[in-house]
Each structure stands twice: as structure tokens, then as C-alpha cells.
Design a protein around this motif. Sequence first.
Motif, PDB file in Angstrom:
ATOM      1  N   ILE A 126       0.862  -1.120  -0.082  1.00 28.40           N
ATOM      2  CA  ILE A 126       0.166   0.100  -0.003  1.00 28.40           C
ATOM      3  C   ILE A 126       0.973   1.153   0.173  1.00 28.40           C
ATOM      4  CG2 ILE A 126      -1.809   1.195   1.147  1.00 28.40           C
ATOM      5  CD1 ILE A 126      -2.582  -1.271   2.450  1.00 28.40           C
ATOM      6  N   TYR A 127       0.800   1.936  -0.967  1.00 31.32           N
ATOM      7  CA  TYR A 127       1.523   3.159  -0.989  1.00 31.32           C
ATOM      8  C   TYR A 127       0.681   4.316  -0.626  1.00 31.32           C
ATOM      9  CZ  TYR A 127       5.416   1.178  -3.878  1.00 31.32           C
ATOM     10  OH  TYR A 127       6.462   0.629  -4.220  1.00 31.32           O
ATOM     11  N   LEU A 128       1.393   5.208   0.197  1.00 39.26           N
ATOM     12  CA  LEU A 128       0.621   6.298   0.788  1.00 39.26           C
ATOM     13  C   LEU A 128       1.458   7.526   0.520  1.00 39.26           C
ATOM     14  CD1 LEU A 128      -1.292   4.727   3.733  1.00 39.26           C
ATOM     15  CD2 LEU A 128      -2.055   5.169   1.643  1.00 39.26           C
ATOM     16  N   PRO A 129       0.932   8.699   0.598  1.00 41.77           N
ATOM     17  CA  PRO A 129       1.669  10.134   0.484  1.00 41.77           C
ATOM     18  C   PRO A 129       2.101  10.515   1.678  1.00 41.77           C
ATOM     19  CG  PRO A 129      -0.491  10.476  -0.161  1.00 41.77           C
ATOM     20  CD  PRO A 129      -0.430   8.946   0.162  1.00 41.77           C
ATOM     21  N   THR A 130       3.138  11.165   1.939  1.00 40.31           N
ATOM     22  CA  THR A 130       3.499  12.024   3.116  1.00 40.31           C
ATOM     23  C   THR A 130       4.208  13.067   2.646  1.00 40.31           C
ATOM     24  OG1 THR A 130       5.560  10.797   3.329  1.00 40.31           O
ATOM     25  CG2 THR A 130       3.460  10.014   5.025  1.00 40.31           C
ATOM     26  N   ASN A 131       4.215  14.220   3.536  1.00 34.90           N
ATOM     27  CA  ASN A 131       4.895  15.522   2.966  1.00 34.90           C
ATOM     28  C   ASN A 131       6.185  15.289   3.492  1.00 34.90           C
ATOM     29  OD1 ASN A 131       5.989  17.972   2.664  1.00 34.90           O
ATOM     30  ND2 ASN A 131       4.405  19.185   3.793  1.00 34.90           N
ATOM     31  N   GLU A 132       7.061  14.939   2.505  1.00 41.74           N
ATOM     32  CA  GLU A 132       8.546  15.084   2.739  1.00 41.74           C
ATOM     33  C   GLU A 132       9.494  16.040   2.088  1.00 41.74           C
ATOM     34  OE1 GLU A 132       9.840  10.812   1.934  1.00 41.74           O
ATOM     35  OE2 GLU A 132       8.101  10.134   2.642  1.00 41.74           O
ATOM     36  N   HIS A 133       8.946  17.008   2.149  1.00 42.01           N
ATOM     37  CA  HIS A 133       9.655  18.410   1.505  1.00 42.01           C
ATOM     38  C   HIS A 133      10.653  18.509   3.027  1.00 42.01           C
ATOM     39  CE1 HIS A 133      11.019  22.229   0.318  1.00 42.01           C
ATOM     40  NE2 HIS A 133      10.204  22.152  -0.791  1.00 42.01           N
ATOM     41  N   PRO A 134      11.912  19.018   2.388  1.00 38.04           N
ATOM     42  CA  PRO A 134      12.951  19.193   3.577  1.00 38.04           C
ATOM     43  C   PRO A 134      12.493  20.416   4.460  1.00 38.04           C
ATOM     44  CG  PRO A 134      14.062  19.438   1.312  1.00 38.04           C
ATOM     45  CD  PRO A 134      12.595  18.822   1.133  1.00 38.04           C
ATOM     46  N   ARG A 135      11.873  21.174   3.910  1.00 35.45           N
ATOM     47  CA  ARG A 135      11.622  22.500   4.458  1.00 35.45           C
ATOM     48  C   ARG A 135      10.104  22.541   5.134  1.00 35.45           C
ATOM     49  NH1 ARG A 135      13.417  27.455   0.870  1.00 35.45           N
ATOM     50  NH2 ARG A 135      12.708  28.620   2.544  1.00 35.45           N
ATOM     51  N   ALA A 136       9.544  21.344   5.097  1.00 32.42           N
ATOM     52  CA  ALA A 136       8.028  21.194   5.694  1.00 32.42           C
ATOM     53  C   ALA A 136       8.115  21.406   7.207  1.00 32.42           C
ATOM     54  CB  ALA A 136       7.431  19.926   5.223  1.00 32.42           C
ATOM     55  N   ASP A 137       6.984  22.071   7.851  1.00 31.50           N
ATOM     56  CA  ASP A 137       6.827  22.057   9.062  1.00 31.50           C
ATOM     57  C   ASP A 137       5.459  21.729   9.427  1.00 31.50           C
ATOM     58  OD1 ASP A 137       6.799  22.728  11.774  1.00 31.50           O
ATOM     59  OD2 ASP A 137       6.959  24.748  11.501  1.00 31.50           O
ATOM     60  N   SER A 138       5.152  20.273   9.407  1.00 22.99           N
ATOM     61  CA  SER A 138       3.902  19.871   9.209  1.00 22.99           C
ATOM     62  C   SER A 138       3.256  19.539  10.598  1.00 22.99           C
ATOM     63  CB  SER A 138       3.906  18.497   8.442  1.00 22.99           C
ATOM     64  OG  SER A 138       4.478  18.727   7.418  1.00 22.99           O
ATOM     65  N   LYS A 139       2.925  20.761  11.253  1.00 24.18           N
ATOM     66  CA  LYS A 139       2.176  20.594  12.613  1.00 24.18           C
ATOM     67  C   LYS A 139       0.703  20.413  12.466  1.00 24.18           C
ATOM     68  CE  LYS A 139       5.458  23.795  14.649  1.00 24.18           C
ATOM     69  NZ  LYS A 139       5.753  25.312  15.260  1.00 24.18           N
ATOM     70  N   VAL A 140       0.083  20.591  11.289  1.00 22.65           N
ATOM     71  CA  VAL A 140      -1.488  20.370  11.131  1.00 22.65           C
ATOM     72  C   VAL A 140      -1.521  19.187  10.464  1.00 22.65           C
ATOM     73  CG1 VAL A 140      -3.319  21.271  10.091  1.00 22.65           C
ATOM     74  CG2 VAL A 140      -1.732  22.915  10.963  1.00 22.65           C
ATOM     75  N   GLU A 141      -2.251  18.407  11.093  1.00 21.34           N
ATOM     76  CA  GLU A 141      -2.565  16.802  10.428  1.00 21.34           C
ATOM     77  C   GLU A 141      -3.743  16.962   9.330  1.00 21.34           C
ATOM     78  OE1 GLU A 141      -3.035  12.688  12.612  1.00 21.34           O
ATOM     79  OE2 GLU A 141      -4.747  13.915  12.799  1.00 21.34           O
ATOM     80  N   THR A 142      -3.204  16.337   7.957  1.00 21.06           N
ATOM     81  CA  THR A 142      -3.872  16.342   6.763  1.00 21.06           C
ATOM     82  C   THR A 142      -4.799  15.272   6.488  1.00 21.06           C
ATOM     83  OG1 THR A 142      -2.273  15.357   5.594  1.00 21.06           O
ATOM     84  CG2 THR A 142      -1.939  17.510   5.909  1.00 21.06           C
TER      85      THR A 142
END
Length: 429
Positions: free
Chosen positions: A131-147
Amino acid sequence: MRTETPTSALFSTHRENLATLLKESSIAIVHSNDIYPTNADATLPFKQSNDLFYLTGVAQEETILLLFPDAHDPSDREILFVRETNPTIAIWEGAKLTKAQATERTGIENVQWTSAFHAALDRLIPQTENIYLPTNEHPRADSKVETLNDRFIKECKSQFSLHQYQRLAPLLHKLRAQKSAEEIHFIEKACRITEAGFRRILPRVKNGVGEWEIEAEFIHEFIRSGSKGFAYHPIIAGGGNTCVLHYTANDQPLKDGDLLLMDVAAEYAGWNSDMTRTIPVSGKFTPRQREVYEAVLRVMRFANSILRPGIQLADYQKAIHFRMEKELISLKLFTAEEAAAQPDSKPLVKKYFMHGTSHHLGLDVHDVSPPNEPVAVGMVFTIEPGIYIPEENIGIRLENNYVIGETENLDLMGSIPIEPDDIERLMKA
């Protein structure tokens, strides 16, 4: 139509390219973004997940893409789930895509309502191993909010715990880094709209005009030209604000003798441009301002000459620092002797040029790419050197957008005035 519509063939090709990278017996699932609340009953304008948009072209909430290239039933190999409209939604929000419209937009024949997603999931997941799922792996991402994608990862792992989970982000980063001719067309269109905005403001800049008024002129030109607006929050910085890299207040009056730095650009059809220009408020550079400006312009042109297929971005940045060091010495900001004695951990050049020179550009302004991937034909980059001297009230940054070519790069902003003489001439118009 306000904006050209990308062809369904573009998105079909993107999905086909992704399918070739999936392991055997795999399913990939990508959700749209949420609609994010602000206060009371208000929400932010909806912005689609660019991974989903890259694969479908659908800019609508509550959309899900399911890819299952090895499915026994060919109709299960691509399924798009879209929000079902009704009379109430049509009156209050406007009708959503019909199934036929979704097929026309995406090239996906099997379109179902979002309410049917979980039943399809329960039926198809047992037929797969991965199962392939996407995540935010941008090196400058600040992912505090759950998508929505983040929440689905938890849900899916809880329900199907014995499957093998795979990262979709590296595959999409690899594909998204190199642009097709159609994608480059939309980026170039955004550049032309940005150029129209820049040419519009040049004769309007003068003493006493507010930074916010310049911002207003840009957005007026962008929207009337078919863009939905700014590609990012604009930086309209006069005087000392030119030395603040991410200045966005845009609330000060301009003054004769100062510079005006504008990092501002348009989007078009979902793709972005990214321009920076620095001009004299009075319409004429002082000798020192021109000296610094021309140094930045020389570094920009040098950068274009070496940002070529095969170079690693880390090596590219080192070469830019070495060239910038020579310019800063010529500007008498430090001496050659001081440069020779500087520690490697704290180079003097970073006092006056403290940011990167280039980044990928596309659906995201700072577009995604694989880590440590060398520059390749078809990639689109910014080149944006700058020199910032707060004690002299001088901050100058210049930025154009380039397509990496086989024999030379294509400057998508080559027609936007950048020579200091041209700037001064146009500001007199």
C-alpha cells in the motif's frame, strides 16, 4: 475561459509513469486536502494537494485517487472518487464535478462518488501486498497540522495492519522534478503574467507611494490576465526592508534614495512563477546601488552558466559562494586577506548572502525533488542571488526562472527587464 485547462492526457501520462514505479501487487491512494477553518464559520480558500492535482488535475475537495495497476478487473486499475453534488450544494457552493466531467478532466473512466470509497477499499486491499501512501517529505516542511492523508495513514494501518506500507513521496518527487512541455507552457504563461505586472508598476513607483499600493497593482494585473493571484505572499520591500528576506508586511511608504525589492509572481492553471526585481524608488540608481546591483547580476549570469545537467546542487552552491566572495571583496565589504583567514564553518560571504541560490519550481513554488539528485534536462529552477548590506540600507536580489536544456538553459523570464539602464528608462515612461 479565465484559464486554460490542462489536457487529460497530461494527467494520464503522470499516472502511467507512476504505475511503472510501483512494486508488483500494489495499490496507491491519494486524498485531497482538507478545507481549513479560520474563525467562526469562515474557512481558508481551498488549495488542492499538489500530489493529487499532479495525478488528476482535479482541484475539488473530498476527492480520492486509487491506483491498482495489477488489478484483475481492468476497471479497478484507476478509480477516482469525487464529491456527489446535490441541489443544496449547487445553490450555496456551485455544482461539483459530475462523473462525466471528472472523466473528461482526468482521463479516468471509473469515477465514483466519495461515499463509495470505503466499500471499494475493503474489496480491493485484500488483493494487494503493498500500500503506497503520500506524506509531506519536503525538507523544509513544518507539518504541525494533520492532513486528510495523514489521518488516512492511521486509519489504513489500523484496519490493514499486515500489509507492506510504502512511501509514495519519493516516487512522486522523482516524477514531479522533471517537467513536460505542457507543464513548462503553464509556468511560462505565469511568467508572462508576472512580466505584465512588473511592467505595469515601473512608471508608478515614486516617493510617497505605499508598498501596499505596489502590491495592489500587481494583483490587479495578475487577475485581469487570467491568474488566480499570487503564487506566494508577495514581498514588496522598500528601504531597510530590502534586507529582511521574508518581509511581508508591505505597509510602509517608499522614499526617494531607497531601493524597492519585489519578490512577487503569478500562478497560472496551478503552476507557479517566481520573480524578484530590485529598482530605485527615485527612478535612478545611486553609484553604490548600481555597483552592488551589477555584482548581483554577474553572479546570476554565472549561476546560469553552471546550473547544467549533471551538477549536484551542493557543488553548485559552493561555486556560487566562491564567485560571490570575489564580488563582495570588490565591493570592499571584506578583504581578500580576511577571506583567506575565514573558518570553513562560518564563511564571510554568508554575512551578505545568507540564502540558497536556486530551488525547483512547479506546482509548488519550492517544488519537490529527490534528495541529492543531480540537475537534469527538463527540470525548472529559480536563480536568485542577492547581496544585503543593512548598514548601507541596500538589499538587492534578482531572480529568474530557467528550464534546464540539453545545450543551454531557457530563461523563461528573459524578456522581463533586468539591466539597470532598462529599468531606469522604463521608470521614466
